[in-house]
Design a protein around this motif. Structure first.
Motif, short mmCIF file in Angstrom:
data_model
loop_
_atom_site.label_atom_id
_atom_site.label_comp_id
_atom_site.label_asym_id
_atom_site.label_seq_id
_atom_site.Cartn_x
_atom_site.Cartn_y
_atom_site.Cartn_z
N TYR A 86 70.32 -43.22 34.76
CA TYR A 86 70.01 -43.94 36.00
C TYR A 86 70.62 -43.23 37.19
O TYR A 86 71.75 -42.70 37.14
CB TYR A 86 70.54 -45.37 35.92
CG TYR A 86 69.72 -46.27 35.03
CD1 TYR A 86 68.76 -47.12 35.56
CD2 TYR A 86 69.90 -46.24 33.64
CE1 TYR A 86 68.01 -47.93 34.73
CE2 TYR A 86 69.14 -47.03 32.82
CZ TYR A 86 68.19 -47.89 33.36
OH TYR A 86 67.43 -48.67 32.55
N ASN A 87 69.86 -43.20 38.28
CA ASN A 87 70.35 -42.65 39.54
C ASN A 87 71.18 -43.72 40.24
O ASN A 87 70.64 -44.71 40.73
CB ASN A 87 69.18 -42.22 40.41
CG ASN A 87 69.64 -41.57 41.71
OD1 ASN A 87 70.84 -41.44 41.98
ND2 ASN A 87 68.68 -41.15 42.51
N MET A 88 72.48 -43.51 40.31
CA MET A 88 73.40 -44.54 40.84
C MET A 88 73.54 -44.49 42.36
O MET A 88 74.23 -45.33 42.94
CB MET A 88 74.80 -44.36 40.22
CG MET A 88 74.79 -44.38 38.69
SD MET A 88 74.18 -45.95 38.06
CE MET A 88 74.30 -45.67 36.29
N CYS A 89 72.89 -43.49 43.00
CA CYS A 89 72.96 -43.38 44.47
C CYS A 89 74.41 -43.30 44.96
O CYS A 89 74.78 -43.91 45.98
CB CYS A 89 72.24 -44.54 45.15
SG CYS A 89 70.49 -44.66 44.71
N GLY A 90 75.25 -42.59 44.23
CA GLY A 90 76.64 -42.41 44.63
C GLY A 90 77.57 -43.53 44.20
O GLY A 90 78.77 -43.46 44.45
N LYS A 91 77.07 -44.58 43.58
CA LYS A 91 77.91 -45.71 43.17
C LYS A 91 78.27 -45.56 41.70
O LYS A 91 77.57 -44.90 40.94
CB LYS A 91 77.17 -47.03 43.39
CG LYS A 91 76.79 -47.30 44.86
CD LYS A 91 76.08 -48.63 44.98
CE LYS A 91 75.75 -48.96 46.42
NZ LYS A 91 74.86 -47.98 47.05
N ASP A 92 79.35 -46.23 41.30
CA ASP A 92 79.69 -46.21 39.88
C ASP A 92 78.75 -47.15 39.14
O ASP A 92 78.06 -47.99 39.73
CB ASP A 92 81.16 -46.61 39.68
CG ASP A 92 81.41 -48.03 40.17
OD1 ASP A 92 81.19 -48.96 39.37
OD2 ASP A 92 81.80 -48.19 41.36
N SER A 93 78.70 -47.00 37.81
CA SER A 93 77.75 -47.74 37.00
C SER A 93 77.92 -49.25 37.15
O SER A 93 76.94 -49.99 37.28
CB SER A 93 77.91 -47.35 35.52
OG SER A 93 77.69 -45.98 35.34
N ARG A 94 79.17 -49.71 37.12
CA ARG A 94 79.40 -51.14 37.21
C ARG A 94 78.85 -51.69 38.52
O ARG A 94 78.17 -52.72 38.55
CB ARG A 94 80.91 -51.42 37.08
CG ARG A 94 81.26 -52.91 36.97
CD ARG A 94 82.78 -53.08 37.04
NE ARG A 94 83.45 -52.29 36.03
CZ ARG A 94 83.71 -52.70 34.80
NH1 ARG A 94 83.34 -53.91 34.43
NH2 ARG A 94 84.33 -51.92 33.93
N GLN A 121 79.54 -56.15 24.91
CA GLN A 121 80.22 -55.00 25.52
C GLN A 121 79.52 -54.60 26.84
O GLN A 121 80.20 -54.34 27.85
CB GLN A 121 80.19 -53.81 24.56
CG GLN A 121 81.03 -53.99 23.30
CD GLN A 121 80.84 -52.86 22.31
OE1 GLN A 121 80.27 -51.82 22.63
NE2 GLN A 121 81.30 -53.07 21.08
N PHE A 122 78.20 -54.55 26.81
CA PHE A 122 77.46 -54.17 28.00
C PHE A 122 77.61 -55.23 29.09
O PHE A 122 77.76 -54.90 30.29
CB PHE A 122 75.98 -53.96 27.67
CG PHE A 122 75.14 -53.54 28.84
CD1 PHE A 122 75.41 -52.37 29.54
CD2 PHE A 122 74.08 -54.33 29.27
CE1 PHE A 122 74.64 -52.00 30.63
CE2 PHE A 122 73.30 -53.97 30.36
CZ PHE A 122 73.59 -52.79 31.04
N SER A 123 77.60 -56.51 28.72
CA SER A 123 77.77 -57.59 29.69
C SER A 123 79.14 -57.53 30.34
O SER A 123 79.29 -57.71 31.55
CB SER A 123 77.57 -58.94 29.00
OG SER A 123 77.85 -60.01 29.88
N GLU A 124 80.15 -57.24 29.52
CA GLU A 124 81.52 -57.14 30.06
C GLU A 124 81.61 -55.96 31.02
O GLU A 124 82.28 -56.03 32.06
CB GLU A 124 82.50 -57.00 28.90
CG GLU A 124 83.96 -56.95 29.37
CD GLU A 124 84.91 -56.83 28.20
OE1 GLU A 124 86.11 -56.59 28.46
OE2 GLU A 124 84.48 -56.95 27.03
N PHE A 125 80.95 -54.86 30.68
CA PHE A 125 81.00 -53.67 31.52
C PHE A 125 80.35 -53.91 32.87
O PHE A 125 80.86 -53.50 33.92
CB PHE A 125 80.29 -52.50 30.79
CG PHE A 125 80.13 -51.27 31.63
CD1 PHE A 125 81.20 -50.40 31.86
CD2 PHE A 125 78.91 -50.98 32.24
CE1 PHE A 125 81.04 -49.28 32.65
CE2 PHE A 125 78.75 -49.85 33.03
CZ PHE A 125 79.83 -48.99 33.23
N THR A 126 79.20 -54.58 32.89
CA THR A 126 78.47 -54.79 34.14
C THR A 126 78.93 -56.02 34.90
O THR A 126 78.66 -56.16 36.10
CB THR A 126 76.96 -54.93 33.85
OG1 THR A 126 76.77 -56.06 32.98
CG2 THR A 126 76.42 -53.68 33.20
#
Length: 521
Positions: A86-94, A121-126
């Protein structure tokens, strides 16, 4: 999100599958370019969201309005790697997920038993809440079957269109064959072949190359675009057709029983992408054309043979009549005159016998010329007209002139033609001078024998070439000009007589000019 789809093509190649291949791609993937060899057996279908294949649109639309992030179990199983695409546009994944989505919806197909822990795990990360929506694969199966069915229908429709085109082409070809059965000569048949090729393939140029030196040479709609060198190379090859670069031109052989009748050159067709289909149709037309052209040539050969047979039969009848009548009569005069001379010893009976003997000798020589005039085995060779004429006229010892020259295909019998014309001018016409004019007019050699004699009456001109025709006190056997005409016709030429101005006669012979590499002076 942008993904490279080259690996899709590699996977298709690695499959080495003899059956059709159906490829599903989610919309962010670029559509791969499928190689030509797979184009008829590979279908690429792109979906906006792959979850659409498992959930009815009415159910999915409710979640779309609430900015829900849709995923399948396979994506969740490797979520740490997948988020890197994914292209994060300079932002971190979270931050990216928390800013763009309000929740997570996992469409659970039931094939991943350890799914719950991965989702947590993915829910906790985001930092996003999640919901699991269990689905059965019935909808997915129907979705795929529908896509494949539509693909197969499309293929069948294309096949039907292709079949309809072929049926129309074959119908046109059959109509062509039916019409060709009534074509009387090769020139008209070739014109019909060129017209059909022009209608079927819409080329810029069509050229027909005949395999014979006589008759039809070419039928051209426009100028040739392939070139004689390539055509000659194709002519001497074993191939029945040849496609020329850049793939928009081809040539087809028309052959019958290992005999090459001709080559059709088709240049710059309107739709080169259909050239494979066109070649199949062109080969079918060539087969039909070969039958027609072969039949026409065999018929023409048969007609020539019949005419030759009729001419030979006529010659035999003439020879038999002369031998049985004219020469027999002359020999009777000889024997009778000698018998009287023995009793009376009067000299004029010897003169009578000598004249009858010379007449018999002349008749025999003319029969030899007649045999040459009808001969079908005599080989013609290229000769200069002037040399033949000089050799004959020189023997008569009268003033003559010869202007011009030509190369023509003749044989030794031409000397007899010249001898008859010159002899008639001197003996029967009382000529004291002969002028011969030789002119090349286009591809015709025109030979004029002009004398200053008494001329020939108009009513006699029409009969001088008839068999056995004699005129006046000096008339001899009546076969000289008849034999001359037959000889010239064997050469494919013509002969006729006209008045000369201010007096005398003009015999005119026309023959085809023979072509050689050297230039005649």
């Amino acid at each position: 999100m942008e993904k490279n789809s080259d690996n899709v093509v590699e996977i298709i190649k690695e499959l080495k599958c003899a059956n059709d291949v159906f490829v599903l791609l989610e919309e962010p993937y670029l559509r791969p370019i499928v190689p030509d060899e797979y184009s008829n057996h590979v279908a690429i279908h792109r979906v906006e969201n792959i979850c659409n294949m498992f959930i009815e649109p009415s159910v999915l639309d409710g979640y779309l309005d609430s900015c829900t992030f849709f995923v399948l179990p396979g994506w969740i199983d490797n979520w740490q790697e997948n988020i890197l695409d994914y292209n994060m546009c300079g932002k971190d994944s979270r931050s990216f997920f928390s800013l763009n989505y309000s929740s997570i919806l996992v469409v659970d197909t039931g094939f991943y038993p350890d799914l719950k822990s991965k989702i947590e795990q993915f829910s906790e990360f985001t930092g996003l809440p999640f919901k699991v929506l269990p689905v059965k694969i019935d909808y997915f199966v129907l979705f795929i079957e529908n896509l494949i069915l539509r693909w197969n229908i499309g293929k069948k429709q294309n096949q039907l269109k292709s079949s309809n085109k072929k049926v129309a082409s074959y119908a046109m070809s059959l109509d062509f064959v039916r019409k060709m059965a009534d074509v009387p000569d090769e020139a008209e048949a070739v014109d019909s072949i060129c017209t059909l090729f022009n209608m079927m393939f819409a080329p810029e140029n069509i050229v027909y190359h005949s395999s014979t030196d006589a008759g039809v040479d070419v039928c051209v709609f426009n100028s040739s675009g392939i070139g004689e060198e390539l055509i000659n190379s194709f002519k001497h090859s074993d191939a029945s057709y040849m496609v020329f670069d850049p793939g928009n031109s081809f040539a087809i052989k028309i052959s019958a029983r290992d005999e090459l009748l001709g080559i059709v050159e088709v240049c710059n067709i309107a739709y080169p992408e259909n050239i494979e289909e066109y070649l199949g149709i062109a080969l079918d037309i060539a087969k039909a054309s070969s039958l027609t052209l072969s039949n026409i040539r065999r018929y023409e050969e048969l007609s020539r043979s019949r005419k030759q047979y009729a001419d030979l039969a006529d010659m035999f009848r003439t020879t038999n009549r002369i031998l049985s009548h004219d020469i027999a009569n002359s020999l009777q005069v000889v024997t009778s005159a000698l018998d009287v001379y023995v009793d009376s010893e009067e000299g004029h009976f010897i003169d009578m016998a000598m004249k009858a003997a010379h007449k018999s000798i002349s008749l025999i020589r003319e029969m030899q010329d007649l045999d040459s005039a009808y001969s079908i085995d005599s080989a013609l060779s290229i000769n200069t007209v002037k040399d033949f004429i000089v050799n004959v006229v020189d023997r008569y010892g009268i003033p003559f002139s010869i202007n011009g020259n030509c190369l023509v295909r003749i044989d030794a019998a031409f000397a007899s033609v010249v001898d008859n014309i010159v002899s008639n001018a001197i003996v029967h016409g009382g000529s004291h001078k002969i002028c011969v004019n030789i002119k090349k007019i286009d591809d015709i050699c025109r030979i004029e024998f002009v004398d200053d004699g008494i001329g020939i009456p108009d009513d006699i001109k029409l009969r001088v070439f008839d068999e056995g025709f004699k005129y006046g006190e000096t008339g001899h056997t009546g076969f000289g000009l008849f034999i001359a005409k037959k000889t010239i016709e064997r050469y494919g030429g013509t002969i006729h007589v006209e008045d000369n101005s201010p007096k005398g006669t003009k015999f005119i012979i026309q023959l085809s000019v023979a072509t050689v590499d050297s230039t005649m002076k």
